[in-house]
Design an enzyme around this catalytic site. Structure first.
Site, PDB file in Angstrom:
ATOM      1  N   HIS A 175      -1.608  -8.600   7.181  1.00 29.61           N
ATOM      2  CA  HIS A 175      -1.251  -7.188   6.941  1.00 29.61           C
ATOM      3  C   HIS A 175       0.107  -6.963   7.588  1.00 29.61           C
ATOM      4  O   HIS A 175       0.243  -7.177   8.784  1.00 29.61           O
ATOM      5  CB  HIS A 175      -2.209  -6.226   7.640  1.00 29.61           C
ATOM      6  CG  HIS A 175      -3.635  -6.334   7.234  1.00 29.61           C
ATOM      7  ND1 HIS A 175      -4.234  -5.416   6.393  1.00 29.61           N
ATOM      8  CD2 HIS A 175      -4.601  -7.212   7.573  1.00 29.61           C
ATOM      9  CE1 HIS A 175      -5.511  -5.746   6.239  1.00 29.61           C
ATOM     10  NE2 HIS A 175      -5.763  -6.823   6.936  1.00 29.61           N
ATOM     11  N   TYR A 232      -9.550  -0.878   2.063  1.00 34.26           N
ATOM     12  CA  TYR A 232      -9.107  -0.760   3.453  1.00 34.26           C
ATOM     13  C   TYR A 232      -8.787   0.688   3.833  1.00 34.26           C
ATOM     14  O   TYR A 232      -8.374   1.481   2.990  1.00 34.26           O
ATOM     15  CB  TYR A 232      -7.846  -1.600   3.686  1.00 34.26           C
ATOM     16  CG  TYR A 232      -8.131  -2.934   4.346  1.00 34.26           C
ATOM     17  CD1 TYR A 232      -8.508  -2.990   5.685  1.00 34.26           C
ATOM     18  CD2 TYR A 232      -8.033  -4.125   3.649  1.00 34.26           C
ATOM     19  CE1 TYR A 232      -8.773  -4.207   6.299  1.00 34.26           C
ATOM     20  CE2 TYR A 232      -8.300  -5.356   4.260  1.00 34.26           C
ATOM     21  CZ  TYR A 232      -8.670  -5.385   5.579  1.00 34.26           C
ATOM     22  OH  TYR A 232      -8.930  -6.582   6.186  1.00 34.26           O
ATOM     23  N   ASP A 280       0.801  -1.225   0.000  1.00 31.36           N
ATOM     24  CA  ASP A 280       0.000   0.000   0.000  1.00 31.36           C
ATOM     25  C   ASP A 280       0.833   1.274   0.000  1.00 31.36           C
ATOM     26  O   ASP A 280       0.387   2.310  -0.472  1.00 31.36           O
ATOM     27  CB  ASP A 280      -0.958   0.003   1.191  1.00 31.36           C
ATOM     28  CG  ASP A 280      -1.911  -1.184   1.133  1.00 31.36           C
ATOM     29  OD1 ASP A 280      -1.504  -2.284   1.543  1.00 31.36           O
ATOM     30  OD2 ASP A 280      -3.048  -1.024   0.660  1.00 31.36           O
TER      31      ASP A 280
END
Ligand code: CU
Length: 658
Positions: free
Chosen positions: A447, A395, A311
């Site tokens: 994650h 998210y 990300d």
């Protein structure tokens, strides 16, 4: 105000101050004119190129360090990419280096906002994809409403992907444009989109069709008609204002001070964290940020096996940051910071309220009641919060740095938003994760976040020591069997310092300054508190593991090198793997009593549950750094008792306890 005036104004600031809008404009104008950049040039960022650490440490107010900007640009018609540095004082391009995206190990600049938005149109133009939708029972009108999610494509050594700038697109049925598409995943269809050629270069359309779950699961307030009625207002009142002070990008609070910075990739950066210990300003960390993330999925089917978003490096936590709003994300007396950034075209824009600064009550700081003589002392703890939120597709991640009066520094990441979903045939169970609703599964995933902490505990030379508890065998030195040992060693070389946490031995690490002696004769230091959660569970040899190698260990220590900035390397998007921390530590440099960087990987392994839907309640992950032999005593003894003037007990009295 002319540009020169604006620039001379900012030059009065600190060399680590983020670029102003005027500086962003100037940087892209210098690049555009000197490199004759045309209309096809896109900017992934224009931001401060931080001066060398030695220069920053030697800098004194009133003196000037050249302002430099860093930018990565690419041609959206050819994909040719350059990494540039601009000297804003001299108005020249200092460095202009081509980054080869078409040769192994590849590595593309991050996905731009423009690209995120154009993928839907590209996919919907593709006849094969439209046919796949028709096969799944969608009418033309429904096809128009389909939500197409561009997802970083990863790297899987397929011929079709080599040298191309790509995203993979997955699709979601929607009842209307406001419907939550993640409740209606369309399984078995994945479009690989070339972002330079603006076309689908590979389409997966599986023969077996999974029924699309059609029950709406919305979370906007209009979709929740019966809200509970027993939530009374809980106001945070700070009549005399906050206890922090802000001067430009510098923040001071309760003996702590630090500077704020911002990059497209990391979002919030903290510089020069220090603690004033009586008359001494004592440095702790030179620079702290989250430099990368990876979210690998554990479902082997067509829509999911390749999902492993970085990300930060593939999108940009700063690029996708939210504008925070008073009364929503933060409460109390709030100080917001706006950040000047560049859009995809190099034009300046302001991210309003990108960073939030406020104080929070945090329960009891310390307390004792001496029943023999009635001495009763209690202090309430408060913490300073510096935060930002970033929304990356489905998210939402909140990054919250906390500072405590006892010298503790903590990073808490708040995971919320909407999970990735998978359609499950009626009556079937979902083998790759948890069921969240009828016909709807959530693939199991992990994650990972990596915090890069350029340590500076009481000076530039630090060491990292590792400690763990070990029972001591019965014997003359353990006659009652109650003794156990704390084993300690200093990590001396980089390869020896890639470490995993171990809950059974309570393994922990300290960052110490062996050149400074504390009040009890040891080195001054801070302890790193970590959670012994699983590291990456994907197999060795799996592409996502090779690309996200930083997630295979909890702790890494490297000798500081200015060009080793990111846990997954400079260009993780579509990178074939091997860059970042595993590559840095292959040098096996000495790290004892050196200028060192501590890198900490932390995260959560997420098996989805019905309660994660339609929007997941916040899950918390993170770490803390606590003073350990840094101070001569509890540094919060001088915190005064609270007045708590606004508190009332059930009889209407002020419940002040001091
Ligand atoms: Cu998750």
């Amino acid at each position: 105000m002319g540009r020169n005036e604006q620039l001379s104004h900012i030059q009065a600031g600190h060399p680590l101050d983020p670029l102003t809008e005027a500086e962003v404009t100037l940087a892209s104008e210098i690049l555009r004119s000197e490199k004759e950049l045309g209309v096809n040039i896109r900017f992934t960022h224009v931001q401060l190129e931080e001066p060398a650490k030695a220069d920053v440490l030697a800098w004194r107010p009133g003196t000037h360090l050249p302002r430099r900007a860093a930018a990565t640009v690419f041609d959206c018609k050819t994909g040719v990419t350059h990494v540039a540095t601009v000297n804003l004082d001299a108005r020249t391009v200092l460095a202009w280096q081509e980054h080869k995206t078409k040769v192994h190990p590849y590595g593309q600049p991050p996905v731009t906002i423009e690209e995120v938005f154009k993928v839907g149109e590209i996919v919907k133009r593709n006849q094969g994809w439209r046919h796949a939708m028709t096969r799944r029972g969608l009418s033309d009108a429904e096809i128009e409403l389909v939500q197409v999610d561009p997802f970083s494509a990863g790297y899987f050594n397929r011929e079709v992907e080599k040298g191309r700038r790509l995203v993979s697109a997955v699709s979601y049925w929607r009842k209307d444009a406001k419907d939550n598409g993640y409740a209606h995943p369309i399984e078995g269809v994945v479009a690989l989109v070339d972002l330079i050629e603006d076309r689908v270069v590979q389409l997966v359309d599986e023969t077996d069709i999974v029924l699309i779950p059609k029950r709406s699961r919305n979370y906007d307030r209009d979709s929740i008609p019966n809200m509970r009625g027993d939530v009374e207002p809980l106001d945070i009142v700070q009549r005399q204002g906050p206890s922090f002070s802000v001067e430009g990008w510098k923040v001071s609070w309760q003996n702590f001070s630090f500077r704020l910075g911002w990059t497209a990739r990391e979002g919030l950066v903290l510089h020069q964290i220090a603690f004033r210990d009586r008359d001494r300003e004592r440095p702790i960390i030179y620079r702290a940020s989250v430099t990368d993330m990876i979210v690998p999925y554990a479902d082997p089917t067509a829509n999911h096996f390749w999902k492993s978003a970085f990300d930060a490096g593939e999108y940009g936590l700063g690029k996708l940051a939210n504008a925070l709003e008073l009364g929503c994300d933060c409460v109390g007396h709030i100080h917001y910071f706006d950040v000047a950034v560049a859009d995809d075209y190099g034009k300046p824009m302001t991210m309003k309220n990108a960073i939030c600064l406020h104080e929070e009550d945090f329960g009891i700081l310390w307390k004792h009641y001496e029943f023999r003589n009635g001495t009763f002392e209690v202090r309430r703890s408060r913490r300073l919060v510096v935060s930002f939120f970033s929304t990356v597709g489905n998210y939402d991640y909140g990054f919250y740095w906390y500072f405590y009066q006892d010298g503790t520094i903590q990073l808490e990441v708040k995971l919320t938003g909407i999970i990735q979903t998978a359609g499950v045939a009626p009556g079937k169970s979902y083998p790759w994760g948890g069921m969240v609703a009828d016909g709807l599964g959530g693939p199991t995933h992990q994650h990972f976040f990596n915090a890069r902490l350029h340590m500076m505990v009481d000076g530039e030379r630090n060491s990292v020591t590792e400690h763990e508890f070990m029972p001591r065998p019965w014997g003359a030195d353990n006659p009652h069997g109650n003794v156990f040992d704390t084993l300690s060693r200093t990590l001396s070389r980089e390869r020896d310092a890639a470490r995993e946490a171990d809950g059974r031995t309570g393994r922990y690490w300290k960052i110490v300054n062996p050149n400074e002696t504390n009040s009890v004769g040891g080195p001054t230091g801070y302890k790193l508190l970590v959670h012994a959660a699983p590291v990456m569970l994907a197999q060795e040899g799996c592409y996502m593991r090779a690309r996200g190698g930083f997630a295979s260990k909890h702790v890494w220590v490297t000798r500081y090198a200015p060009d080793e900035r990111y846990a997954a390397g400079e260009f993780p998007n579509q990178h074939a793997g091997g860059d970042g921390l595993p590559k840095y530590i292959a040098q096996n440099r000495a790290i004892e009593n050196e200028d060192i960087v501590l890198w900490h990987t932390f995260g959560a392994t997420h098996v989805c549950r019905p309660e994660d839907f339609p929007v997941m309640p916040v899950e918390y992950v993170g770490f803390a750094l606590r003073p350990n032999g840094f101070f001569a005593e509890n540094p919060a003894m001088d915190v005064p008792p609270d007045r708590n003037a606004a508190s009332r007990d059930n009889r209407g009295h002020n419940s002040c306890c001091s």
